[in-house]
Design an enzyme around this catalytic site. Structure first.
Site, PDB file in Angstrom:
ATOM      1  CG  ASP A   1     -19.244 -48.786  52.409  1.00 49.80           C
ATOM      2  OD1 ASP A   1     -19.859 -48.333  53.388  1.00 49.80           O
ATOM      3  OD2 ASP A   1     -19.589 -49.831  51.829  1.00 49.80           O
TER       4      ASP A   1
ATOM      5  CB  SER B   1     -13.200 -50.329  57.615  1.00 55.42           C
ATOM      6  OG  SER B   1     -12.253 -51.014  56.837  1.00 55.42           O
TER       7      SER B   1
ATOM      8  CG  HIS C   1     -17.585 -51.958  54.755  1.00 51.64           C
ATOM      9  ND1 HIS C   1     -18.803 -52.144  54.119  1.00 51.64           N
ATOM     10  CD2 HIS C   1     -16.651 -52.497  53.933  1.00 51.64           C
ATOM     11  CE1 HIS C   1     -18.596 -52.747  52.964  1.00 51.64           C
ATOM     12  NE2 HIS C   1     -17.296 -52.980  52.829  1.00 51.64           N
TER      13      HIS C   1
ATOM     14  CG  ASN D   1     -21.242 -47.716  57.513  1.00 54.93           C
ATOM     15  OD1 ASN D   1     -21.986 -48.486  58.122  1.00 54.93           O
ATOM     16  ND2 ASN D   1     -20.957 -47.861  56.226  1.00 54.93           N
TER      17      ASN D   1
END
Ligand code: GAR
Length: 202
Positions: free
Chosen positions: A144, A135, A108, A106
């Site tokens: 997260d 990130s 972020h 993912n």
């Protein structure tokens, strides 16, 4: 060649950067499908590259679990080596994370563990910090909270609003994402080892 499924909700600028990178024959990954939880603007990037898309509209399901089951079924059709959440603004149900882990990453727009969640940029501004960041993480069942694969600081400038700050963060995110996917594809970054580094002691 690493095959990648990308899941989006919005404009898909990070998706676009990955598609552009993957157009280089020397880049060791290819996007095989793009999915979204809604009619996403970013589908246009996939269509431009002739890459198939699918939509699993969150609003049409009774629960997150049912939505996630259909998302998982769609992903299974393409059997990607890696799933990239690139602006997918939905939390995946634990069953789907467990099924694909450690092959889900993912992006972020904050320097995790600072400012997790759906409003990473807004929350950094509200906190009055003078630097935030970008990130790329391994997805776990939290918000997260997975192991950090790459991150970089980005300054907050006087007069920044959510848009200007996000636009300064996004190019950093893109660079990190392209590099992380490359390192996964070449074997320089071992996701299973990253996941194990977080596993609870027996
Ligand atoms: C990106 O900044 C991504 O990191 C963020 O949404 C943006 C999507 O932009 N994701 C999150 O905030 C997830 N918590 P894009 O659609 O233009 O790539």
């Amino acid at each position: 060649m690493l095959s990648v499924a990308v899941l989006i909700s919005g404009t898909g600028s990070n998706l676009r950067a990955l598609l552009d990178a993957a157009a280089d024959p020397d880049y060791p990954a290819r996007v095989v499908v793009v999915g979204a939880d809604r009619e996403a603007e970013g589908f246009a990037h996939a269509e431009e590259y002739g890459i198939p898309t699918f939509m699993v509209p969150y609003a049409q399901f009774e629960s997150r679990e049912e939505w996630g089951a259909e998302l998982g079924a769609q992903l299974a059709v393409w059997q990607p080596d890696l799933v990239v959440l690139s602006g997918l603004m939905r939390l995946l149900p634990a069953a789907l994370v467990d099924e694909w882990s450690p092959r889900i990453i993912n992006t972020h727009p904050a320097y995790l563990p600072e400012f997790p969640g759906a409003h990473g940029v807004r929350d950094a501004l509200a906190a009055g910090v003078d630097q935030t960041g970008a990130s790329v993480i391994l997805v776990d069942t939290g918000v997260d909270s997975g192991p950090i694969l790459a991150q970089e600081r980005v300054p907050v400038l006087a007069g920044d609003d959510e848009h200007t700050l996000h636009e300064r963060i996004k190019p950093v995110e893109r660079r990190l994402l392209i590099d992380v996917v490359r390192r996964i594809a070449t074997g320089d970054l071992d996701l299973a080892a990253q996941a194990a580094s977080r596993a609870p002691a027996p």
